[in-house]
Design an enzyme around this catalytic site. Structure first.
Site, short mmCIF file in Angstrom:
data_model
loop_
_atom_site.label_atom_id
_atom_site.label_comp_id
_atom_site.label_asym_id
_atom_site.label_seq_id
_atom_site.Cartn_x
_atom_site.Cartn_y
_atom_site.Cartn_z
N ARG A 1 1.02 -1.05 0.09
CA ARG A 1 -0.06 -0.09 -0.06
C ARG A 1 1.05 1.24 0.07
O ARG A 1 2.30 1.14 0.47
CB ARG A 1 -1.13 -0.09 1.23
CG ARG A 1 -2.05 -0.90 1.15
CD ARG A 1 -3.40 -0.29 1.74
NE ARG A 1 -3.97 0.97 1.69
CZ ARG A 1 -4.33 1.80 2.46
NH1 ARG A 1 -4.42 1.31 3.92
NH2 ARG A 1 -4.73 3.10 2.20
N GLY A 2 0.47 2.29 -0.30
CA GLY A 2 1.36 3.53 -0.31
C GLY A 2 2.00 3.42 -1.46
O GLY A 2 3.15 4.02 -1.51
N ARG B 1 12.73 -3.57 -0.51
CA ARG B 1 11.36 -3.71 -0.60
C ARG B 1 10.98 -4.66 -1.68
O ARG B 1 10.37 -4.27 -2.72
CB ARG B 1 10.48 -2.70 -0.59
CG ARG B 1 10.66 -1.86 0.67
CD ARG B 1 9.70 -0.51 0.36
NE ARG B 1 9.89 0.24 1.73
CZ ARG B 1 8.72 0.70 2.20
NH1 ARG B 1 7.68 0.14 2.07
NH2 ARG B 1 8.98 1.51 3.44
N CYS C 1 -12.71 -1.65 -0.61
CA CYS C 1 -11.48 -1.47 0.08
C CYS C 1 -11.55 -0.06 -0.17
O CYS C 1 -12.35 0.82 -0.65
CB CYS C 1 -10.41 -2.05 -0.40
SG CYS C 1 -8.81 -2.03 0.71
N ASP D 1 -3.33 -3.22 -6.26
CA ASP D 1 -1.96 -3.26 -5.75
C ASP D 1 -0.79 -3.75 -6.56
O ASP D 1 0.24 -3.16 -6.61
CB ASP D 1 -2.16 -4.26 -4.56
CG ASP D 1 -2.62 -3.62 -3.09
OD1 ASP D 1 -3.96 -3.85 -2.97
OD2 ASP D 1 -2.31 -2.56 -2.74
N ASN E 1 -5.36 -7.49 -5.67
CA ASN E 1 -5.88 -6.34 -4.70
C ASN E 1 -6.56 -6.94 -3.65
O ASN E 1 -6.54 -8.26 -3.30
CB ASN E 1 -7.25 -5.62 -5.54
CG ASN E 1 -7.49 -4.17 -4.78
OD1 ASN E 1 -6.82 -3.33 -4.79
ND2 ASN E 1 -8.93 -4.05 -4.82
N LYS E 2 -7.09 -6.13 -2.65
CA LYS E 2 -7.44 -6.33 -1.32
C LYS E 2 -8.21 -7.75 -1.34
O LYS E 2 -9.35 -7.68 -2.20
CB LYS E 2 -8.58 -5.28 -0.81
CG LYS E 2 -9.15 -5.67 0.60
CD LYS E 2 -8.28 -5.83 1.61
CE LYS E 2 -6.99 -4.69 1.80
NZ LYS E 2 -6.06 -5.33 2.73
N LYS F 1 2.03 0.57 -10.86
CA LYS F 1 1.59 -0.83 -10.13
C LYS F 1 1.75 -1.93 -11.23
O LYS F 1 1.49 -3.04 -10.74
CB LYS F 1 0.03 -0.72 -9.94
CG LYS F 1 -0.16 0.51 -8.93
CD LYS F 1 -0.20 0.45 -7.62
CE LYS F 1 -0.65 1.46 -6.68
NZ LYS F 1 -2.02 1.80 -6.71
#
Lengths: 307, 307, 307, 307, 307, 307
Positions: free
Chosen positions: D5-6, D48, D114, D183, D193-194, D219
């Site tokens: 996220r972010g 990351r 979400c 995501d 995604n969520k 993304k």
């Protein structure tokens, strides 16, 4: 007047008008010439906001002016690009008919809906190659364009059957390929065409009969890439019921949408003068073949929103 | 003449004719009476071999004669069963309208195709109960029965829209339920109905809109249980194109099937006077409600094949 | 001889032959050299009209000659491009195995059909990475190529099961991914492969098991973009039934198609040396990776049709 | 901390860090500068490994350094490209909201799942244009992000309904479009995604409700083109059941995957700052827009495997 | 030995054995006679626990004994019911062929899989009626029963094609109906038949080709109504690969399931001697035609669980 | 209070109340007794109009009174039928668990949703037979009944996983069977159950995982055969968001439907105490097992409409 139909003629006329306009201008700097041509292009485009082929024609011509590095080059590029567009547009039907005719399975019974110049040309070309055995033509209510199509195919010697629109699914088991034209193609590969097309495409999909769309690339709608939706024109009730019948059912409202949208998932191939592509490739055609460019949009977008 | 339509009238007439014929006979033994009634029933059935309702009516009457144990009883049973059949047939429409109107979701926009007495009655009953908000009626080419349906619904006060058959899928997203009648129902739950029905059912299925068939049980075709296929009548080309148009495309063959077959998988409910059933239950209706019986067929089969 | 199989060898041989031929020529102008190389390329291509890899190899080499601006440059480009093609072709299998092995879910039971060099290499690579638990190999009637595949996987240490082709759907619930090779890929993303592949792909699709095709890019068929259909060879009946059996059923006709066509909709990923792509991207591979170009076709088309 | 996220902030920070690092370097040759920047980029990327946006940001900056022909040019390109990336990233949300808002059908009831910045911005933009009538927001167990989304939409004036995740299919008949964020997007067009997104997409697909994903191009996961699979993080059980409840069912194992994968076939459009594309176009975005390049991979691949 | 095949013979033998056994008994009370017959029936049923037809035959005979009110009546009922069962079983094939032949569309190309007495009889009957134009017969690996079927159809004069099992989908577009037999039918309408059947049914379903199963009712498995699952026998590897081949791939495990399960959703009609029914009607056949009865099970269940 | 839940208790209480009431009556004629019992039955039924089990219980008892031919017989029948109903209801769960446990594939991972007595009993019975390997239990928002189910299965020794409702599709590939209860079953075989059930059934259908419903027959809703629709109760918002949260999003409307409707097409088997049936058989259960009868309805209908 059906705005979107005759898309080819609209596009070619626009190219010619830009050429005439530009040729008559007496500017001394490239910048002035460009500015005026852009202005003229914008005016032209706005005259028929729903004609998908118009911005495509205009862009084809203007982009070469933009790429020119001198006034002379730009003026020459204008004439050349306009002539080129017109020639390409004329040859496109021939190329599509050639490509499409090869895509039809051998000894096919084909079905078509509405009266599309490219779909008819493709069917006749396939017939000449001995690939078509028989044709089914729908009536195409409310304006019965099926009469013209049936006559054209029959006059070319193809054994032709004529059916009401409702009978398309009934005969689908006997069909080897459905061929139609298009009024517009979205960036997602959906096809806007004469009302009823999507219903036949659904029945073809159900029976796993190939559904082939034939269309010049200038029917691909670049605006859809930016999320624009193609508006579906609703036409006069008189096309559907004449006044006498209407008088007998006074409180009934006649709804007469001229087009519907066939989802990409029901289309096996879109045959263009750039080849036969899967519908999912529409974005590539818009970007690489018609020359619409995200970077450009983004620049415009940023400018618009900074002001 | 459309043989299959007016199925209710054909069936009631047959019951009445058997009653008159039987009442006029002067036999002295039960066996003679039965034999003559069976002969008359066979003659009657053969007059219209494609009328599904006819054997159902005849069987209803004859089976009670067969169950009688004396001539007097049989004669009384004949009159009683014929009267009973006629009364039931008349009440069936009312019952179906009642059951069907409850099955329609609240505040529905409904679509219908062709002009079915029971479908119209059901829609109007649902409107009276406040369950219908609006109706879409198709044109029903080539004979335009949609005019009659649109007028009937509109006259009942229902806000009614009229569309060409090809526009059914276009409006499907706005529809909450499709309601039609049936000309025949097979043992597998497929529905034979006006050409175009299966195409609309397919579009409803695609959009997951409930597709509801309303029909009296005597439209269920017992012969299909023995593998018989319901023949689809092809009607005169003149219904589709008038002579003038036909003259303009002389080599075009007009195909005009009157009905098509909607598969059971696209039908959510068949509403009969015996209740609203899933289409897969057609066999049970034929066996338990109409009284057709495998054992009997087997006996006949064995006799036929021993001779 | 199976023309299409061994596509890699055919392609590499063609590149080498062009190189040898061109190196032996003694032309003094670029134009003459080009003309001769084009002629040679055409002859080569026509020797095996159904080998999809052949025109791709030829084009790879020729296009760099066309891009050269002097005779010396062209001659150097010929050697370099032919060597480059051969090296790439050899490395392609390794790259595909690497990419494909990552795409397989962890701890997978895989199924494969026929004997494809890339599919086997991918499976073994995935096994080496610990991603494969078990393999199911089909028999592949009529020529039983499954024997070779089963032996190859088993020899690599993979617990391997062998089943008749008909049992593929039976075991599909236990399968985590199906991996096959390809004999050709169309512009629409359909895959031509050994008879039976499409049936297994259908069963995988039904069970939502990923169906992964591994193939070098030179199997992508550029002609399909122009509407060409890939012909399916029908082979000798003796492959299916030996003479003794055939003698026992003298009037039975044996049909023996060597390949079938798996629709793009049943394929989850096509792994090439250019990466793992969705099947709908085949057009982009043909255009951007293999270098086939619509503008060129159009020019050729226009020239052909002006003559 | 939720790594993925972010994604926007991570990406912008990376670009800024590269800029700062490069500006502080005192190299005298282009080659040294490039080598150091590549090293720094690799270190940054590895911090990351699951953040899809990170390699995309890094590549955006580095590729312009690679294209520079002198040290000065490279240093200027570094600053310019980092600033450019940051500006584009900030403008992307605005552009997506604009494009996406046009793609929503008029007078729509939308559903979202979400809390996605772009999906919320798009919905509010569409509301401002009068295209949205009502919104349904899911709860989004286990962390209840739906609270934030519901508040945001409601505060913007949109009539907003709040439902449990399980009720999504129940209300789907009333929905005109589903809009979510992403995501990550794979080369095949699947969307990570969520958790729960794929279930809602399935229900939307079943009801033929358009499912629209809004997401910045960074993304899109380039590694998936090489067969990499996006790992699905499984998070702490405490998010799902608190300790008291957990104590009551001691032998029960809580499974808490944070994301799921929605197949491309259930997605109608992915709206990016490069336009609204069909999911099958993800490969083109990765290659042409993000600039990842097969040739390069192949070179790397060959080098890796020669060593 | 293939236990389930030859289901007709097993069933008729069981009926005859019960008749002989009962006729030889010298009991003086009805109760003793019944008890002994029940015991004998249980023994008989347990001899072949997987033969579906066995309990059906036994129940047919025993149920009439149970319905008898005196010893004499019971003894007569035994003989009569056994003879009746045997006669019915023999006539069933003829009836199914008659019903099934009517269900085949006119001028059909049919496909069949494995060697089923009823499917062959139905096809030949349809050929005699002029309804069949051509037949496709699969090889049926591993035991090649297709040879027998191809010979039978060809000897009857039908133009017959022979294909490997993998080619079924390839030819499906040319097929008008698929006809097979059944080894067992579950209460849910699923059909257990020769391995490969479900794969062909899937391909037929995909192409919307009617899939017709022909089977005597004693193949319907009553135990499935109580949740029992029909075990799928796995047969010897030697049927699939001979020892020589097996020796060449020593670590490969051959899996050889003899049957698979075709879901009801892929079956259009099950033709039995009780008529042609949709697969969903299997429960009604088991209950009403074979006479298995829930009340009875419940009673047994309660007794078993009280003890 | 959740009216529909505890359907078994409601039904048994109703039978007992009728028994007590009838036993206390002092009528001297059969007609008076019947009239009073019918009156009492109607009152009872109206107390909970949405409890499907209530009219089924009442009808079970009353129908035997109606069949009685004397007052004494009717009084005895009342007691006997009430006791019988209560005993059957109690044994039904045990029978369903037995039948259902056999229907679960061997070595299964099962998923369940909500807390159903019969589904839990079936799963535990299957575990005891060694047919279950693991279980997945959903949370069941908003009331978290999943806690109870997870505890029950875990306490029985089954390795149990607990997931949020949204994760059902994520884990579906690992599941071998989904088992739920039912709150009501319609004549068309649709199942009304806890909100979220239909979403899980859809995901199971997508993955071809068997979806098994376990339910006593008194949950079958006879009124649906007459077109009645089962109303879906919408419950208090406080169940979904507590007051604090609600206060933070004051303009958000919480929608809280307690149930949803799973279409018959997504259900593989409904296991009842009358056996495991396909959902399409619901009509037969209502008619033959619960004793609801079309003729009777028709009689009532005609009477109502004559008045």
């Amino acid at each position: 007047m059906m705005e979107i139909r005759g898309a080819g003629r609209i596009a070619r006329t626009a190219a010619a008008e830009l050429r005439e306009h530009g040729s008559s201008l007496r500017y001394t700097t490239l910048e002035d010439f460009r500015r005026e041509m852009h202005r003229a292009a914008a005016v032209l485009t706005e005259t028929r906001p729903t004609a998908v082929s118009l911005p495509n024609a205009v862009r084809f011509v203007i982009s070469r002016i933009d790429a020119s590095e001198s006034l002379e080059e730009a003026q020459a590029a204008l004439v050349e690009s306009a002539d080129d567009f017109i020639a390409r547009s004329r040859q496109a039907v021939e190329m599509i008919a050639e490509f499409g005719s090869r895509a039809i399975p051998e000894d096919s019974v084909i079905m078509t809906h509405c009266n599309s110049e490219v779909a008819v040309a493709t069917t006749i070309k396939a017939w000449e190659k001995g690939r078509v055995r028989e044709a089914f033509v729908t009536e195409v209510r409310p304006r019965n364009q099926g009469y013209i199509t049936a006559k054209a195919l029959s006059d070319a010697g193809i054994p032709t059957n004529f059916i009401v629109d409702s009978a398309a699914r009934y005969f689908m088991r006997d069909i080897d390929a459905v061929i139609t034209g298009a009024d517009a193609v979205t960036a997602g590969g959906a096809v806007v065409n004469k009302i009823g097309t999507s219903q036949i495409a659904l029945a073809a999909h159900e029976a796993r009969v190939p559904f082939i769309v034939t269309t010049e690339t200038y029917k691909f709608a670049p605006g859809t890439l930016l999320g624009e939706r193609i508006p579906i024109e609703e036409r006069a009730p008189q096309e559907v019921v004449d006044d006498e019948i209407a008088g007998m059912m006074p409180n009934v409202r006649v709804r007469n949408p001229a087009f519907d949208v066939t989802p990409a998932a029901y289309i096996d191939m879109i045959v263009t003068e750039a080849g036969g592509i899967p519908p999912g490739m529409a974005y590539v055609i818009i970007r690489d073949y018609l020359g619409w460019n995200c970077g450009e949009w983004q620049k415009n977008f940023l400018i618009d929103h900074q002001e």
